[in-house]
Design a protein around this motif. Structure first.
Motif, mmCIF file in Angstrom:
data_model
loop_
_atom_site.group_PDB
_atom_site.id
_atom_site.type_symbol
_atom_site.label_atom_id
_atom_site.label_comp_id
_atom_site.label_asym_id
_atom_site.label_seq_id
_atom_site.Cartn_x
_atom_site.Cartn_y
_atom_site.Cartn_z
ATOM 1 N N VAL A 10 0.817 -1.219 0.000
ATOM 2 C CA VAL A 10 0.000 0.000 0.000
ATOM 3 C C VAL A 10 0.846 1.263 0.000
ATOM 4 C CG1 VAL A 10 -2.019 -1.119 1.033
ATOM 5 C CG2 VAL A 10 -0.309 -0.068 2.516
ATOM 6 N N GLU A 11 2.138 1.129 0.283
ATOM 7 C CA GLU A 11 3.037 2.289 0.252
ATOM 8 C C GLU A 11 4.472 1.788 0.106
ATOM 9 O OE1 GLU A 11 4.107 6.234 2.946
ATOM 10 O OE2 GLU A 11 3.093 4.550 3.903
ATOM 11 N N LEU A 12 5.202 2.422 -0.805
ATOM 12 C CA LEU A 12 6.626 2.126 -0.948
ATOM 13 C C LEU A 12 7.407 3.126 -0.113
ATOM 14 C CD1 LEU A 12 6.737 1.429 -4.784
ATOM 15 C CD2 LEU A 12 6.884 -0.248 -2.926
ATOM 16 N N LEU A 13 8.332 2.637 0.679
ATOM 17 C CA LEU A 13 9.122 3.450 1.599
ATOM 18 C C LEU A 13 10.586 3.430 1.172
ATOM 19 C CD1 LEU A 13 7.522 2.005 4.860
ATOM 20 C CD2 LEU A 13 6.955 4.177 3.751
ATOM 21 N N PRO A 14 11.392 4.326 1.700
ATOM 22 C CA PRO A 14 12.826 4.311 1.381
ATOM 23 C C PRO A 14 13.515 3.055 1.908
ATOM 24 C CG PRO A 14 12.197 6.369 2.512
ATOM 25 C CD PRO A 14 11.017 5.445 2.562
ATOM 26 N N ASP A 15 14.702 2.830 1.404
ATOM 27 C CA ASP A 15 15.593 1.775 1.907
ATOM 28 C C ASP A 15 15.033 0.364 1.790
ATOM 29 O OD1 ASP A 15 17.524 3.714 2.591
ATOM 30 O OD2 ASP A 15 16.544 4.046 4.526
ATOM 31 N N GLY A 16 14.329 0.071 0.686
ATOM 32 C CA GLY A 16 13.850 -1.281 0.454
ATOM 33 C C GLY A 16 12.737 -1.727 1.373
ATOM 34 N N MET A 17 11.957 -0.786 1.863
ATOM 35 C CA MET A 17 10.857 -1.092 2.776
ATOM 36 C C MET A 17 9.528 -0.730 2.109
ATOM 37 S SD MET A 17 12.343 -2.307 5.496
ATOM 38 C CE MET A 17 11.131 -2.220 6.817
ATOM 39 N N ALA A 18 8.449 -1.299 2.617
ATOM 40 C CA ALA A 18 7.107 -0.980 2.132
ATOM 41 C C ALA A 18 6.124 -1.181 3.266
ATOM 42 C CB ALA A 18 6.730 -1.868 0.955
ATOM 43 N N THR A 19 4.999 -0.481 3.177
ATOM 44 C CA THR A 19 3.882 -0.743 4.064
ATOM 45 C C THR A 19 2.963 -1.697 3.321
ATOM 46 O OG1 THR A 19 4.040 1.445 5.055
ATOM 47 C CG2 THR A 19 1.959 0.265 5.360
ATOM 48 N N TYR A 49 9.724 -10.104 6.003
ATOM 49 C CA TYR A 49 10.333 -9.972 4.674
ATOM 50 C C TYR A 49 9.364 -10.453 3.603
ATOM 51 C CZ TYR A 49 14.810 -9.297 6.955
ATOM 52 O OH TYR A 49 15.829 -8.809 7.718
ATOM 53 N N ALA A 50 9.275 -9.695 2.525
ATOM 54 C CA ALA A 50 8.541 -10.160 1.355
ATOM 55 C C ALA A 50 9.459 -11.129 0.616
ATOM 56 C CB ALA A 50 8.180 -8.981 0.457
ATOM 57 N N LEU A 51 8.943 -12.319 0.331
ATOM 58 C CA LEU A 51 9.755 -13.345 -0.318
ATOM 59 C C LEU A 51 9.596 -13.356 -1.829
ATOM 60 C CD1 LEU A 51 9.160 -16.256 2.183
ATOM 61 C CD2 LEU A 51 11.060 -14.633 2.118
ATOM 62 N N HIS A 52 8.357 -13.158 -2.314
ATOM 63 C CA HIS A 52 8.115 -13.051 -3.752
ATOM 64 C C HIS A 52 6.713 -12.535 -4.002
ATOM 65 C CE1 HIS A 52 5.701 -16.796 -4.001
ATOM 66 N NE2 HIS A 52 6.539 -17.252 -3.113
ATOM 67 N N LYS A 53 6.456 -12.129 -5.238
ATOM 68 C CA LYS A 53 5.137 -11.644 -5.617
ATOM 69 C C LYS A 53 4.231 -12.832 -5.912
ATOM 70 C CE LYS A 53 6.947 -8.239 -8.512
ATOM 71 N NZ LYS A 53 6.766 -7.306 -9.634
#
Length: 80
Positions: A10-19, A49-53
Protein backbone atom coordinates in the motif's frame (compact mmCIF):
# COMPACT_ATOMS: atom_id res chain seq x y z
CA UNK A 1 3.46 -21.10 14.39
CA UNK A 2 5.06 -19.16 11.53
CA UNK A 3 3.27 -18.86 8.23
CA UNK A 4 3.92 -17.02 5.00
CA UNK A 5 1.10 -14.51 4.59
CA UNK A 6 -0.07 -12.72 1.42
CA UNK A 7 -0.20 -8.94 1.79
CA UNK A 8 -0.81 -6.04 -0.57
CA UNK A 9 1.74 -3.26 -0.95
CA UNK A 10 0.00 0.00 0.00
CA UNK A 11 3.04 2.29 0.25
CA UNK A 12 6.63 2.13 -0.95
CA UNK A 13 9.12 3.45 1.60
CA UNK A 14 12.83 4.31 1.38
CA UNK A 15 15.59 1.78 1.91
CA UNK A 16 13.85 -1.28 0.45
CA UNK A 17 10.86 -1.09 2.78
CA UNK A 18 7.11 -0.98 2.13
CA UNK A 19 3.88 -0.74 4.06
CA UNK A 20 1.69 -3.77 3.39
CA UNK A 21 -1.85 -4.68 4.37
CA UNK A 22 -3.28 -8.11 5.13
CA UNK A 23 -6.78 -8.53 6.47
CA UNK A 24 -6.92 -4.87 7.49
CA UNK A 25 -3.66 -5.08 9.46
CA UNK A 26 -0.75 -2.97 8.20
CA UNK A 27 2.95 -3.49 8.77
CA UNK A 28 6.23 -2.12 7.47
CA UNK A 29 8.27 -4.91 5.91
CA UNK A 30 11.41 -5.33 3.86
CA UNK A 31 10.87 -5.80 0.12
CA UNK A 32 14.61 -5.89 -0.60
CA UNK A 33 14.43 -9.56 -1.64
CA UNK A 34 11.79 -8.96 -4.36
CA UNK A 35 12.49 -7.26 -7.69
CA UNK A 36 10.19 -4.59 -9.14
CA UNK A 37 7.68 -4.28 -6.30
CA UNK A 38 4.97 -1.76 -7.13
CA UNK A 39 1.95 -0.30 -5.34
CA UNK A 40 -0.90 -2.77 -5.41
CA UNK A 41 1.30 -5.84 -5.81
CA UNK A 42 0.69 -8.80 -3.55
CA UNK A 43 3.73 -10.28 -1.85
CA UNK A 44 4.20 -13.33 0.32
CA UNK A 45 5.52 -12.35 3.78
CA UNK A 46 7.54 -14.35 6.24
CA UNK A 47 9.02 -12.88 9.46
CA UNK A 48 9.00 -9.30 8.18
CA UNK A 49 10.33 -9.97 4.67
CA UNK A 50 8.54 -10.16 1.36
CA UNK A 51 9.75 -13.35 -0.32
CA UNK A 52 8.11 -13.05 -3.75
CA UNK A 53 5.14 -11.64 -5.62
CA UNK A 54 1.93 -13.63 -6.02
CA UNK A 55 -1.24 -13.08 -8.02
CA UNK A 56 -4.16 -11.14 -6.58
CA UNK A 57 -6.38 -14.20 -6.98
CA UNK A 58 -4.00 -16.44 -5.05
CA UNK A 59 -3.57 -13.81 -2.33
CA UNK A 60 -7.30 -13.23 -1.91
CA UNK A 61 -8.12 -16.96 -1.73
CA UNK A 62 -5.38 -17.57 0.84
CA UNK A 63 -6.35 -14.54 2.94
CA UNK A 64 -9.97 -15.70 3.00
CA UNK A 65 -9.02 -19.12 4.37
CA UNK A 66 -6.57 -17.60 6.87
CA UNK A 67 -9.18 -15.08 8.09
CA UNK A 68 -11.73 -17.86 8.60
CA UNK A 69 -9.17 -19.74 10.69
CA UNK A 70 -8.20 -16.61 12.67
CA UNK A 71 -4.58 -16.86 11.54
CA UNK A 72 -4.00 -13.34 10.20
CA UNK A 73 -4.36 -11.61 13.56
CA UNK A 74 -2.34 -14.38 15.23
CA UNK A 75 0.57 -14.06 12.79
CA UNK A 76 0.65 -10.27 12.29
CA UNK A 77 -0.52 -9.09 15.69
CA UNK A 78 -2.48 -5.86 15.92
CA UNK A 79 -2.36 -2.90 13.53
CA UNK A 80 0.33 -0.24 13.71
Amino acid sequence: MCLAIPAQVVELLPDGMATVSAGGITRSVSVALVDDVALGDYVLLHVGYALHKISAEEAEATLKVMAEAGLIEEELGGGQ
